[in-house]
Design a protein around this motif. Structure first.
Motif, PDB file in Angstrom:
ATOM      1  N   SER A 210       0.818  -1.213   0.000  1.00  0.00           N
ATOM      2  CA  SER A 210       0.000   0.000   0.000  1.00  0.00           C
ATOM      3  C   SER A 210       0.853   1.265   0.000  1.00  0.00           C
ATOM      4  CB  SER A 210      -0.903  -0.023   1.232  1.00  0.00           C
ATOM      5  OG  SER A 210      -1.814   1.029   1.171  1.00  0.00           O
ATOM      6  N   ASN A 211       0.558   2.163  -0.945  1.00  0.00           N
ATOM      7  CA  ASN A 211       1.312   3.412  -1.090  1.00  0.00           C
ATOM      8  C   ASN A 211       0.378   4.552  -1.481  1.00  0.00           C
ATOM      9  OD1 ASN A 211       4.368   2.648  -1.150  1.00  0.00           O
ATOM     10  ND2 ASN A 211       3.382   1.128  -2.442  1.00  0.00           N
ATOM     11  N   GLU A 212       0.668   5.751  -0.982  1.00  0.00           N
ATOM     12  CA  GLU A 212      -0.010   6.971  -1.424  1.00  0.00           C
ATOM     13  C   GLU A 212       0.949   7.695  -2.354  1.00  0.00           C
ATOM     14  OE1 GLU A 212      -3.013   8.855  -0.462  1.00  0.00           O
ATOM     15  OE2 GLU A 212      -3.709   6.857   0.124  1.00  0.00           O
ATOM     16  N   ILE A 213       0.532   7.936  -3.577  1.00  0.00           N
ATOM     17  CA  ILE A 213       1.375   8.584  -4.581  1.00  0.00           C
ATOM     18  C   ILE A 213       0.723   9.897  -4.973  1.00  0.00           C
ATOM     19  CG2 ILE A 213       2.485   8.336  -6.836  1.00  0.00           C
ATOM     20  CD1 ILE A 213       3.201   6.124  -4.802  1.00  0.00           C
ATOM     21  N   THR A 214       1.488  10.972  -4.963  1.00  0.00           N
ATOM     22  CA  THR A 214       1.006  12.261  -5.466  1.00  0.00           C
ATOM     23  C   THR A 214       1.597  12.441  -6.856  1.00  0.00           C
ATOM     24  OG1 THR A 214       0.926  13.182  -3.244  1.00  0.00           O
ATOM     25  CG2 THR A 214       0.931  14.746  -5.075  1.00  0.00           C
TER      26      THR A 214
ATOM     27  N   ARG B 235      -6.518   2.565 -11.519  1.00  0.00           N
ATOM     28  CA  ARG B 235      -6.845   3.640 -10.575  1.00  0.00           C
ATOM     29  C   ARG B 235      -6.823   4.996 -11.268  1.00  0.00           C
ATOM     30  NH1 ARG B 235      -8.700   1.614  -5.725  1.00  0.00           N
ATOM     31  NH2 ARG B 235      -7.457  -0.200  -5.215  1.00  0.00           N
TER      32      ARG B 235
ATOM     33  N   ALA C 230      -7.574   9.306 -11.033  1.00  0.00           N
ATOM     34  CA  ALA C 230      -7.691  10.436 -10.103  1.00  0.00           C
ATOM     35  C   ALA C 230      -7.651  11.719 -10.925  1.00  0.00           C
ATOM     36  CB  ALA C 230      -6.567  10.422  -9.079  1.00  0.00           C
TER      37      ALA C 230
ATOM     38  N   THR D 244      -3.900  12.551  -6.037  1.00  0.00           N
ATOM     39  CA  THR D 244      -3.385  11.537  -5.121  1.00  0.00           C
ATOM     40  C   THR D 244      -3.991  10.188  -5.480  1.00  0.00           C
ATOM     41  OG1 THR D 244      -3.161  13.192  -3.385  1.00  0.00           O
ATOM     42  CG2 THR D 244      -3.153  10.898  -2.703  1.00  0.00           C
ATOM     43  N   LEU D 245      -3.114   9.193  -5.595  1.00  0.00           N
ATOM     44  CA  LEU D 245      -3.536   7.836  -5.929  1.00  0.00           C
ATOM     45  C   LEU D 245      -3.160   6.899  -4.792  1.00  0.00           C
ATOM     46  CD1 LEU D 245      -2.117   7.831  -9.551  1.00  0.00           C
ATOM     47  CD2 LEU D 245      -4.534   7.667  -8.990  1.00  0.00           C
ATOM     48  N   SER D 246      -4.069   6.013  -4.408  1.00  0.00           N
ATOM     49  CA  SER D 246      -3.774   4.953  -3.446  1.00  0.00           C
ATOM     50  C   SER D 246      -3.518   3.685  -4.242  1.00  0.00           C
ATOM     51  CB  SER D 246      -4.944   4.748  -2.487  1.00  0.00           C
ATOM     52  OG  SER D 246      -5.142   5.904  -1.714  1.00  0.00           O
TER      53      SER D 246
ATOM     54  N   SER E  27      -1.540  -0.249  -4.614  1.00  0.00           N
ATOM     55  CA  SER E  27      -0.943  -1.412  -3.961  1.00  0.00           C
ATOM     56  C   SER E  27      -0.294  -2.286  -5.032  1.00  0.00           C
ATOM     57  CB  SER E  27      -2.001  -2.209  -3.198  1.00  0.00           C
ATOM     58  OG  SER E  27      -2.517  -1.447  -2.147  1.00  0.00           O
TER      59      SER E  27
ATOM     60  N   SER F 282      12.302   8.249  -1.723  1.00  0.00           N
ATOM     61  CA  SER F 282      11.427   9.349  -2.087  1.00  0.00           C
ATOM     62  C   SER F 282      12.013  10.141  -3.204  1.00  0.00           C
ATOM     63  CB  SER F 282      11.174  10.317  -0.974  1.00  0.00           C
ATOM     64  OG  SER F 282      11.270   9.779   0.279  1.00  0.00           O
TER      65      SER F 282
END
Length: 152
Positions: free
Chosen positions: A61-65, A94, A96, A105-107, A109, A152
């Motif tokens: 699981s990752n949050e990507i901007t 996904r 957005a 922002t995309l969630s 996995s 990062s």
């Protein structure tokens, strides 16, 4: 033989054939030019790219901007970013939408296959309507690495 130029009627015989040939050559040339111009749909259109943050993620699981940008680095609002499988796998596509700052922002996995150390997630852009933008070229991809290390 002929006293005056106005008495010579021979030039009239070849005139229609010459006109037909000139017309055919002209139409063929115009067709080639129109196809060339038709292929230049990028005239006045700006190509978009994406800038993911972070650019490298671990499986899970990752949050990507993702920022949608022009070649000059200007953010683009109201574009839709779509994350899809590349050489890494997502459970589903996904989408957005970018805000006024050009960010979405995309969630995600992502997962990798057996014995696969790294893979990529493809990020496509659907440009905002009427903005003079296109997304024909390949965009920056998100790198997925195995294990718990994340950059990062």
């Amino acid at each position: 033989m002929f006293e005056r130029f106005s008495d010579d009627e021979r030039a009239i015989e070849g005139l229609p054939v010459r006109l037909v040939i000139a017309l055919v050559v002209g139409i063929a040339s115009l067709s080639v030019m129109m196809n060339t111009i038709g292929g230049l749909t990028a005239l006045g259109v700006t190509e978009l790219d994406v800038k993911p943050q972070p650019e490298v993620v671990a499986e899970g699981s990752n949050e990507i901007t993702v920022t949608v940008i022009t070649p000059e680095g200007e953010p683009v609002a109201n574009a839709t970013v779509v994350a899809k499988d590349g050489t890494a796998t997502l459970s589903q596509i996904r989408p957005a939408k970018t805000g006024p700052d050009g960010k979405a922002t995309l969630s995600l996995s992502p997962s990798l296959g057996p014995n696969q150390a790294e893979g990529t997630i493809t990020l496509d852009v659907k440009p905002p309507a009427g903005g003079g933008y296109t997304d024909d070229r390949e965009n920056t991809k998100l790198l997925v690495v195995s294990g718990g290390a994340q950059s990062s």
